[in-house]
Motif scaffolding. Structure first.
Motif, PDB file in Angstrom:
ATOM      1  N   MET A   1       0.915  -1.003   0.072  1.00 21.30           N
ATOM      2  CA  MET A   1       0.143  -0.148  -0.167  1.00 21.30           C
ATOM      3  C   MET A   1       0.863   1.236  -0.009  1.00 21.30           C
ATOM      4  N   LYS A   2       0.671   2.160  -0.811  1.00 19.51           N
ATOM      5  CA  LYS A   2       1.226   3.432  -0.834  1.00 19.51           C
ATOM      6  C   LYS A   2       1.012   4.133   0.542  1.00 19.51           C
ATOM      7  N   ALA A   3       2.119   4.856   0.901  1.00 19.94           N
ATOM      8  CA  ALA A   3       2.239   5.538   2.303  1.00 19.94           C
ATOM      9  C   ALA A   3       1.255   6.431   2.404  1.00 19.94           C
ATOM     10  N   GLU A   4       0.725   7.022   1.386  1.00 19.07           N
ATOM     11  CA  GLU A   4      -0.400   8.210   1.601  1.00 19.07           C
ATOM     12  C   GLU A   4      -1.769   7.608   2.031  1.00 19.07           C
ATOM     13  N   PHE A   5      -1.935   6.511   1.850  1.00 18.26           N
ATOM     14  CA  PHE A   5      -2.957   5.788   2.228  1.00 18.26           C
ATOM     15  C   PHE A   5      -3.125   5.015   3.427  1.00 18.26           C
ATOM     16  N   GLU A   6      -1.928   4.960   4.138  1.00 15.16           N
ATOM     17  CA  GLU A   6      -1.624   4.232   5.478  1.00 15.16           C
ATOM     18  C   GLU A   6      -2.482   4.711   6.493  1.00 15.16           C
ATOM     19  N   ASN A   7      -2.666   6.071   6.642  1.00 14.33           N
ATOM     20  CA  ASN A   7      -3.478   6.556   7.827  1.00 14.33           C
ATOM     21  C   ASN A   7      -4.783   6.960   7.534  1.00 14.33           C
ATOM     22  N   ILE A   8      -5.277   6.564   6.557  1.00 12.43           N
ATOM     23  CA  ILE A   8      -6.853   6.852   6.132  1.00 12.43           C
ATOM     24  C   ILE A   8      -7.385   5.669   6.619  1.00 12.43           C
ATOM     25  N   PRO A   9      -8.495   5.598   7.475  1.00 10.94           N
ATOM     26  CA  PRO A   9      -9.170   4.898   8.008  1.00 10.94           C
ATOM     27  C   PRO A   9     -10.247   4.000   7.118  1.00 10.94           C
ATOM     28  N   LEU A  10     -10.274   2.680   7.273  1.00 10.89           N
ATOM     29  CA  LEU A  10     -11.115   1.938   6.544  1.00 10.89           C
ATOM     30  C   LEU A  10     -12.730   1.996   7.270  1.00 10.89           C
ATOM     31  N   LYS A  12     -16.639   0.639   7.572  1.00  7.32           N
ATOM     32  CA  LYS A  12     -17.404  -0.441   7.179  1.00  7.32           C
ATOM     33  C   LYS A  12     -18.946   0.340   7.466  1.00  7.32           C
ATOM     34  N   ASN A  13     -19.284   0.654   6.146  1.00  4.66           N
ATOM     35  CA  ASN A  13     -20.405   1.460   5.823  1.00  4.66           C
ATOM     36  C   ASN A  13     -21.538   0.229   5.655  1.00  4.66           C
ATOM     37  N   GLU A  14     -22.169  -0.014   6.760  1.00 10.89           N
ATOM     38  CA  GLU A  14     -23.521  -0.900   6.750  1.00 10.89           C
ATOM     39  C   GLU A  14     -24.490  -0.604   5.934  1.00 10.89           C
ATOM     40  N   THR A  15     -24.947   0.792   5.920  1.00 10.15           N
ATOM     41  CA  THR A  15     -26.209   1.144   5.025  1.00 10.15           C
ATOM     42  C   THR A  15     -25.864   1.056   3.762  1.00 10.15           C
ATOM     43  N   LEU A  16     -24.948   1.196   3.325  1.00 12.34           N
ATOM     44  CA  LEU A  16     -24.245   1.093   1.688  1.00 12.34           C
ATOM     45  C   LEU A  16     -24.024  -0.286   1.309  1.00 12.34           C
ATOM     46  N   LYS A  17     -23.452  -1.130   2.428  1.00 14.91           N
ATOM     47  CA  LYS A  17     -22.946  -2.571   2.484  1.00 14.91           C
ATOM     48  C   LYS A  17     -21.652  -2.697   1.507  1.00 14.91           C
ATOM     49  N   ARG A  18     -20.831  -1.620   2.237  1.00 16.84           N
ATOM     50  CA  ARG A  18     -19.545  -1.621   1.216  1.00 16.84           C
ATOM     51  C   ARG A  18     -18.427  -1.283   2.536  1.00 16.84           C
ATOM     52  N   PHE A  19     -17.198  -1.621   2.207  1.00 15.76           N
ATOM     53  CA  PHE A  19     -15.873  -1.015   2.944  1.00 15.76           C
ATOM     54  C   PHE A  19     -15.517   0.190   2.078  1.00 15.76           C
ATOM     55  N   GLU A  20     -14.941   0.923   2.804  1.00 15.98           N
ATOM     56  CA  GLU A  20     -14.696   2.502   2.092  1.00 15.98           C
ATOM     57  C   GLU A  20     -13.505   3.184   2.635  1.00 15.98           C
ATOM     58  N   ILE A  21     -12.736   3.853   1.730  1.00 14.46           N
ATOM     59  CA  ILE A  21     -11.805   4.990   2.425  1.00 14.46           C
ATOM     60  C   ILE A  21     -12.136   6.297   1.488  1.00 14.46           C
ATOM     61  N   SER A  51      -8.539   7.406  -9.975  1.00 12.13           N
ATOM     62  CA  SER A  51      -8.160   6.494 -11.020  1.00 12.13           C
ATOM     63  C   SER A  51      -6.447   6.504 -10.912  1.00 12.13           C
ATOM     64  N   GLY A  52      -5.965   5.354 -10.978  1.00  9.25           N
ATOM     65  CA  GLY A  52      -4.403   5.194 -10.918  1.00  9.25           C
ATOM     66  C   GLY A  52      -3.504   5.774  -9.888  1.00  9.25           C
ATOM     67  N   THR A  53      -4.409   6.265  -8.683  1.00 10.44           N
ATOM     68  CA  THR A  53      -3.663   6.526  -7.462  1.00 10.44           C
ATOM     69  C   THR A  53      -3.182   5.576  -6.585  1.00 10.44           C
ATOM     70  N   GLY A  54      -3.767   4.139  -6.722  1.00 10.67           N
ATOM     71  CA  GLY A  54      -3.602   3.048  -5.631  1.00 10.67           C
ATOM     72  C   GLY A  54      -4.570   3.042  -4.774  1.00 10.67           C
ATOM     73  N   ALA A  55      -5.664   3.865  -4.593  1.00 10.04           N
ATOM     74  CA  ALA A  55      -6.519   3.963  -3.903  1.00 10.04           C
ATOM     75  C   ALA A  55      -7.557   2.568  -3.762  1.00 10.04           C
ATOM     76  N   ALA A  56      -7.721   1.757  -4.861  1.00  8.83           N
ATOM     77  CA  ALA A  56      -8.540   0.745  -5.053  1.00  8.83           C
ATOM     78  C   ALA A  56      -7.772  -0.483  -4.197  1.00  8.83           C
ATOM     79  N   ALA A  57      -6.385  -0.504  -4.433  1.00  5.97           N
ATOM     80  CA  ALA A  57      -5.389  -1.418  -3.943  1.00  5.97           C
ATOM     81  C   ALA A  57      -5.668  -1.362  -2.404  1.00  5.97           C
ATOM     82  N   ALA A  58      -5.494   0.028  -1.985  1.00  4.48           N
ATOM     83  CA  ALA A  58      -5.400   0.471  -0.733  1.00  4.48           C
ATOM     84  C   ALA A  58      -6.769  -0.202   0.107  1.00  4.48           C
TER      85      ALA A  58
END
Length: 105
Positions: A1-10, A12-21, A51-58
């Motif tokens: 994971m790219k360093a800029e995503f490490e401190n962004i919390p995951l 769990k959005n139970e209303t939309l049934k998705r994990f998100e950052i 797109s292309g930032t690595g956010a999906a992988a994070a």
């Protein structure tokens, strides 16, 4: 994971049934279904601004850690998640051995 995503919390959005950052007001997320001891990951998406930032992988990596910490087993129906695990085989440890396709990871 790219360093800029490490401190962004995951989240769990139970209303939309998705994990998100959330990154600068934009979302990367994975739709999920949960039943008992399993979590199915269905679809991964990042808003076009990410797109292309690595956010999906994070968001995938953070979600895999969440599943592992919860003690549940993963069903990787999402092709992106499946490919991520194939590329990072250490994550196969949380995939349910009964998953159709387990032997292909």
């Amino acid at each position: 994971m790219k360093a800029e995503f490490e401190n962004i919390p995951l989240k769990k959005n139970e209303t939309l049934k998705r994990f998100e950052i959330e990154v600068n007001g934009h979302f990367a997320f994975i739709n999920y279904k949960e039943n008992g001891t399993q979590i199915s990951l269905i679809h991964t998406e990042a808003e076009p601004e990410l797109s292309g930032t690595g956010a999906a992988a994070a968001v995938v990596e953070k979600t895999l850690y969440y599943i592992e910490e919860s003690g549940k087993k993963l069903l990787p129906f999402c092709p992106y998640v499946f490919a991520f695990i194939k590329k990072n085989p250490e994550w196969k440890r949380i995939v349910d051995e009964k998953f159709n396709g387990y032997e292909n990871i």
